[in-house]
Motif scaffolding. Sequence first.
Motif, PDB file in Angstrom:
ATOM      1  N   GLN A 233     -77.156 -91.034  20.451  1.00  0.00           N
ATOM      2  CA  GLN A 233     -77.274 -91.126  19.002  1.00  0.00           C
ATOM      3  C   GLN A 233     -76.878 -89.806  18.355  1.00  0.00           C
ATOM      4  O   GLN A 233     -76.798 -88.773  19.023  1.00  0.00           O
ATOM      5  N   ASP A 353     -78.108 -87.623   2.229  1.00  0.00           N
ATOM      6  CA  ASP A 353     -79.228 -88.374   1.695  1.00  0.00           C
ATOM      7  C   ASP A 353     -79.393 -87.994   0.232  1.00  0.00           C
ATOM      8  O   ASP A 353     -79.567 -86.816  -0.097  1.00  0.00           O
ATOM      9  N   ASP A 552     -82.682-100.512   2.180  1.00  0.00           N
ATOM     10  CA  ASP A 552     -83.923-100.331   2.935  1.00  0.00           C
ATOM     11  C   ASP A 552     -84.677 -99.071   2.515  1.00  0.00           C
ATOM     12  O   ASP A 552     -85.174 -98.307   3.352  1.00  0.00           O
ATOM     13  N   ARG A 554     -83.580 -96.324   1.077  1.00  0.00           N
ATOM     14  CA  ARG A 554     -82.884 -95.041   1.151  1.00  0.00           C
ATOM     15  C   ARG A 554     -81.548 -95.138   0.415  1.00  0.00           C
ATOM     16  O   ARG A 554     -80.894 -96.172   0.453  1.00  0.00           O
ATOM     17  N   PHE A 581     -75.652 -95.065   6.647  1.00  0.00           N
ATOM     18  CA  PHE A 581     -77.007 -95.607   6.768  1.00  0.00           C
ATOM     19  C   PHE A 581     -77.488 -95.577   8.220  1.00  0.00           C
ATOM     20  O   PHE A 581     -78.673 -95.381   8.488  1.00  0.00           O
ATOM     21  N   ILE A 582     -76.564 -95.752   9.166  1.00  0.00           N
ATOM     22  CA  ILE A 582     -76.929 -95.611  10.586  1.00  0.00           C
ATOM     23  C   ILE A 582     -77.348 -94.167  10.869  1.00  0.00           C
ATOM     24  O   ILE A 582     -78.369 -93.912  11.521  1.00  0.00           O
ATOM     25  N   GLY A 585     -80.754 -93.287   9.614  1.00  0.00           N
ATOM     26  CA  GLY A 585     -81.822 -93.806  10.459  1.00  0.00           C
ATOM     27  C   GLY A 585     -82.052 -92.993  11.714  1.00  0.00           C
ATOM     28  O   GLY A 585     -83.117 -93.081  12.328  1.00  0.00           O
ATOM     29  N   GLN A 586     -81.054 -92.177  12.125  1.00  0.00           N
ATOM     30  CA  GLN A 586     -81.180 -91.364  13.342  1.00  0.00           C
ATOM     31  C   GLN A 586     -81.444 -89.890  13.049  1.00  0.00           C
ATOM     32  O   GLN A 586     -81.737 -89.130  13.963  1.00  0.00           O
ATOM     33  N   ASN A 591     -86.480 -88.485   9.624  1.00  0.00           N
ATOM     34  CA  ASN A 591     -87.380 -89.394  10.332  1.00  0.00           C
ATOM     35  C   ASN A 591     -88.398 -88.610  11.158  1.00  0.00           C
ATOM     36  O   ASN A 591     -88.023 -87.886  12.043  1.00  0.00           O
TER      37      ASN A 591
END
Length: 591
Positions: A233, A353, A552, A554, A581-582, A585-586, A591
Amino acid sequence: MSIRRRLVGLVTATALLVSAAPALATDTQPLALYVNGRELFLPQVPILKENRVLVPMRAYLESLGAEVGWEPPDLVTAALGGRTVQLRIGEQTALVDGRSVPLDVPAQLIEDRTYVPLRFLSEGLGATVEYDGEAAAVTVQTAPPGQLEVIDGPLNVRQSPSTSSPILMTVPLGTRLEIVTEEPGSEWTEVLLPGGLRGWVANRYTRTLGSQPVVEPFLPILEQRAFLQAGGQCVGAVPIIADLTLVPLAETMRALGGSLERTEDGAGMRARLSGRELMLVPGSVEGWLDGQLRILTAAPVVVGGRPFVAARDVADIFGLPLSWSDATHTVTIGEAGTVCNPPAAAKAYIMMDAATGAVLSEYNARDPLYIASTTKIMTALLAVERGNPNSVVTVSSTAASQPGTSVYLRAGEQRTLGELLYGLMLVSGNDAAVAIAEHISGSEESFAWLMNQRAAELGARNTYFVTASGLDDWVDPYSTAEDLAAIAQHALQNPRFRSYMYPTQAVIPGPWGNRQLTNSNLFTLRYPGATGVKNGWTEKAAYTLVASAWRDGREVLLVLLGAPTRTELYSQAYNLMDHGFILAGQSWLLN
C-alpha cells in the motif's frame, strides 16, 4: 521571545535528534497515552506520580498541535483552538482564558524535564481525558471544532428553521459550517455564515464533526518529502531530513504485517516482524535485534508523538528489499503495491486532503507553470472575503471589452457582485473577472497586487498573478500545482465561495433578457460527488483544472496543470480522483 510560538516551527534536522528518555524516579509509573485514537511515543513518557498523571510539557503540547510558549524563568503558555492556558512551575493556580483556576498538582521538574498535570492542561484546552488504571493508559480526545459537515447536498441554508423560510445560500457536499446553537433533539441547527450572517440548516442533511487525527505537527517536516510504499500500500508522504528518508515506524510496521509497542520501562520501543524483535530508543543509534547489537544509520526521532526511523534501517534490519524511484520520488520497502504517484498526461498535478492540507500524491508539483482561468479561484476568494454579494457593480468599458470567454456584459450595465461571481465561476467570464477586480480595488492592476499579497499569506510562495482572469497573451503570470492547491484548499473553507462554484446552471439578468449560465467544468457536472472547483485553458497554459470531490466523509482536492487536450484533462482528473480516495484511505496522516 514571543510567548505564543508554534512548537513545530522549531523542528529542524538538528532539533529532531532528541535525547533518550531520562530514567524515571522510583516512585513513578510510566503510562501509555492515546490522543484521538493514536498512541503517542513521546521522548519522555507520561507518568503516574502521587496518584496524578503528569506529561512532559513540550512533547505533549507538540503532539496536540498546540502553540507553546516559555518565558523564563517559569511561565508556560499553551494555546489550542482559541483557548489559552498559562501556568508557572510550582504554583497551585493557573489561568484558563484569563480566569484563575486552582491546581491540585502544580507543574514540576522531574529529571530536569518540565512535567505538567495532564487533566488540567488538556481540559483547559478543551479536550477530554479518561484514565484506565488496569491498562495503565490515558486517552485524550481533542475538542471537535464546533462545525457541521454537509453530507447530503446541495443544502439550503435558510433564514429561519423552516423549509418555507427564505434561502440565504446553497452549498454543496462537504461544506463545513460553524455551529452557533445546537439543541439536542432539534431538527435544525443555527450556523454562522461569512460576514457574520446567521442561518439554519436541517440536521438530517448534516453531521457534527468529531475529533480528527492531529496532523499539524507533521506538515512542516513534510516540506521536503518522499512517498512510502510498504506492505502493498501507499503509506503516504514521509519526510526527507539530512538526505535520509524517514518513515513513521508504527504505521510502517503495521503495513508490513508487524507491530510496535512500548517497552516496559516506557523508555524505548519494541518492533516485531516475521518472528524478529528490534529494540529501539529515541536519540540512540544503538538497536538490539533479537538481543544482538545493531548500529543504525540514524537515531530514531520523535515528532508529534510519532517515532520516525530511516527507511534503509527498517529494510536492512528485517531483511526486506528496498528501492527508490527518482521518477516518482517513492521509496518502497518490501513488495510494491498501490502506486503513490501515478503517471499523468499533464505537466504537473497534486492531490491533497481538503480538510487538512495533507498531500496524498504529486508530480512536478513545485514547477512554475501557467494556470489559465484557475486564476479565478483567487479572484473569487477575494471577492467573497472583501465584497458584499448584494453590492451593485457598474461594468466599465474595459471590463466589457475583455477577449475570450465572456458573460457578455455591457459597458454601464449594473449587476450585483453575486451575479458576477456566478458568471466568473460557471462560464469563466473574463469580463466578470475585471468588473470584480475594479469593484474591489479600483483597477485590475491594484487587484493583482492584492492577489499576490493574499497568495503569500496563504503560503503560496512561487506564485505571481498579473490579471484577475488568467489571460496571459501579453504577460507571464505563473503558479505551481502546490501553490494553487494551498489557495484552493483555503477557499474551500469559505461557504460563500463554495456556493458559486458547483451549480449546474444559474440565471442572471441582462439588458435584453435573462442570461442562462451553464457550468463549463465537466468534472463538476460528471464526476460522482464532485463539489467544484474551476477549469481553464489558454494557449500558453494548455488545459488546467482544480477539482474537488466528496466521498465517505472525506473531500479530496486535485490540481492538474498542462494537460495537452480537453479529453485528456478530464479523463486524467477522473482517474486521479478515484486514486486519491484510495490513497486517503491508506494515508498514515489521516488514519
